[in-house]
Scaffold this active site. Structure first.
Site, PDB file in Angstrom:
ATOM      1  N   LYS A 196       0.845  -1.210   0.000  1.00 16.50           N
ATOM      2  CA  LYS A 196       0.000   0.000   0.000  1.00 16.50           C
ATOM      3  C   LYS A 196       0.872   1.249   0.000  1.00 16.50           C
ATOM      4  O   LYS A 196       0.613   2.215  -0.721  1.00 16.50           O
ATOM      5  CB  LYS A 196      -0.939  -0.029   1.218  1.00 16.50           C
ATOM      6  CG  LYS A 196      -2.030  -1.089   1.080  1.00 16.50           C
ATOM      7  CD  LYS A 196      -2.775  -1.376   2.366  1.00 16.50           C
ATOM      8  CE  LYS A 196      -3.705  -2.572   2.163  1.00 16.50           C
ATOM      9  NZ  LYS A 196      -4.399  -3.008   3.382  1.00 16.50           N
ATOM     10  N   GLN A 226      -4.337  -1.928   9.774  1.00 17.53           N
ATOM     11  CA  GLN A 226      -4.262  -3.221   9.087  1.00 17.53           C
ATOM     12  C   GLN A 226      -4.819  -4.341   9.977  1.00 17.53           C
ATOM     13  O   GLN A 226      -4.379  -4.510  11.117  1.00 17.53           O
ATOM     14  CB  GLN A 226      -2.805  -3.514   8.688  1.00 17.53           C
ATOM     15  CG  GLN A 226      -2.617  -4.782   7.890  1.00 17.53           C
ATOM     16  CD  GLN A 226      -3.279  -4.734   6.499  1.00 17.53           C
ATOM     17  OE1 GLN A 226      -3.206  -3.723   5.801  1.00 17.53           O
ATOM     18  NE2 GLN A 226      -3.916  -5.822   6.110  1.00 17.53           N
ATOM     19  N   ASP A 285     -10.681   2.675   4.267  1.00 17.35           N
ATOM     20  CA  ASP A 285     -10.963   1.248   4.072  1.00 17.35           C
ATOM     21  C   ASP A 285     -12.471   1.021   3.907  1.00 17.35           C
ATOM     22  O   ASP A 285     -12.898  -0.049   3.477  1.00 17.35           O
ATOM     23  CB  ASP A 285     -10.475   0.438   5.289  1.00 17.35           C
ATOM     24  CG  ASP A 285      -9.226  -0.382   4.996  1.00 17.35           C
ATOM     25  OD1 ASP A 285      -8.948  -0.622   3.807  1.00 17.35           O
ATOM     26  OD2 ASP A 285      -8.533  -0.776   5.961  1.00 17.35           O
TER      27      ASP A 285
END
Ligand code: NDP
Length: 290
Positions: free
Chosen positions: A52, A96, A119
């Site tokens: 990412k 994460q 997200d």
């Protein structure tokens, strides 16, 4: 059979994102900034976060990693989330997953400001998605939608079967594919571990989206000719012949299923790169929303 090349499509989208960032900057706007919180040092999470961050660099986006030991307490992690919520330079951030067992994913997700939740996991953003209001779509489902668009795959009136009902992939993509829009307008069947006649259902799929985390679970005898397949699964298995020391497996037995499919995503190089590029698009959206 045509390969749904996520790697190539993601590279094209990255160029568009990079151009958009340049346009914003040339008008005096700020460079978007994505932050990632990485708890512990599990191999898969480190790989995903690094991918990412590298993607941010490719498109000219600022990025930062907040590394925390896996002994971090829930309170300490929530304090870090609060700090990122208040940091005006950070446009969007992710924590994460998975987190260590002593920390509640739910609490952490809910603590992220919905305006920075790139997200798309916060209940507010999920709620907006359900109501078809503009919001950050969860990155993996958003990536699948973009692949459908870029390859002009017909969805209206099709039977879309989703295997797996996680809140980050299966449930949202089932909702998105049933929307009154393109991509969408499918008749959707959402299956899970308690589904009794799975093969009967997958055989009737025009579009099959598989996200259960069981390598090569979907075999050729479970699909019909012409099916469009999105394989979300990623399982690492040790493989000494590989430089990385592991090999990645999807949830679909690619060789057999690809002989019957009209379109199919490979693993790796299918849904994975599209997930990352969707995160970049959401971060750009977050930055422009200010
Ligand atoms: P979860 O692991 O959270 O959930 C798995 C789902 O599969 C559950 O809904 C479960 O049902 C269902 N399931 C389990 N066994 C069966 C079965 N025999 N038949 C039908 N359904 C079954 O899923 P995630 O969505 O988080 O992850 C799925 C996979 O996708 C993993 O390999 C993950 O690594 C990968 N992934 C890949 C991403 C990418 O960018 N490519 C992004 C996110 C995930 P039940 O609810 O009844 O338990």
């Amino acid at each position: 059979m045509q390969l749904l090349d996520g790697k190539k499509t993601a590279a094209e989208i990255k160029i568009e994102v990079a151009e958009e960032i340049q346009r914003v900057k040339s008008k005096g706007g700020k460079t978007p900034h994505l932050a990632a919180v990485l708890v512990g040092n599990s191999g898969a999470s480190v790989t995903y976060v690094n991918a990412k961050i590298t993607a941010c660099e490719t498109v000219g986006m600022h990025s930062s990693i907040v590394r925390m030991n896996d002994t971090v307490t829930e309170k300490e992690l929530l304090e870090e989330v609060d700090r990122l919520n208040k940091d005006n330079d950070v446009d969007g951030f992710i924590v994460q997953l998975p987190l260590p067992k002593h920390i509640s994913d739910k609490k952490v997700t809910e603590a992220i400001s919905p305006d920075k939740d790139v997200d798309g996991f916060h209940p507010w953003n999920i709620g907006k998605m359900m109501l078809n209001l503009p919001t950050f779509l969860p990155a993996t489902p958003y990536g699948i939608l973009q692949l459908i668009e870029r390859y002009n795959i017909e969805t209206t009136g099709k039977h879309c079967v989703v295997v797996g009902r996680s809140s980050i992939v299966g449930s949202p993509i089932a909702n998105l594919m049933s929307r009154n829009s393109y991509p969408g307008n499918c008749t959707v069947t959402l299956t899970h571990s308690r589904t009794v006649n799975l093969k009967e259902i997958t055989l009737s799929a025009d579009i099959l989206i598989v996200a259960l985390g069981k390598p090569e679970f979907i075999t050729a005898d479970m699909v019909s000719e012409g099916v469009v397949v999105f394989d979300v699964g990623i399982t690492r298995k040790a493989d000494k012949t590989k430089k990385s020391g592991y090999k990645l497996f999807g949830d679909v037995e690619f060789k057999g299923v690809s002989e019957k499919a009209s379109f199919i995503t490979p693993v790796p190089g299918g849904v994975g790169p599209m997930t990352i590029v969707s995160l970049l698009k959401n971060t750009l959206l977050a930055a422009k929303g200010k």
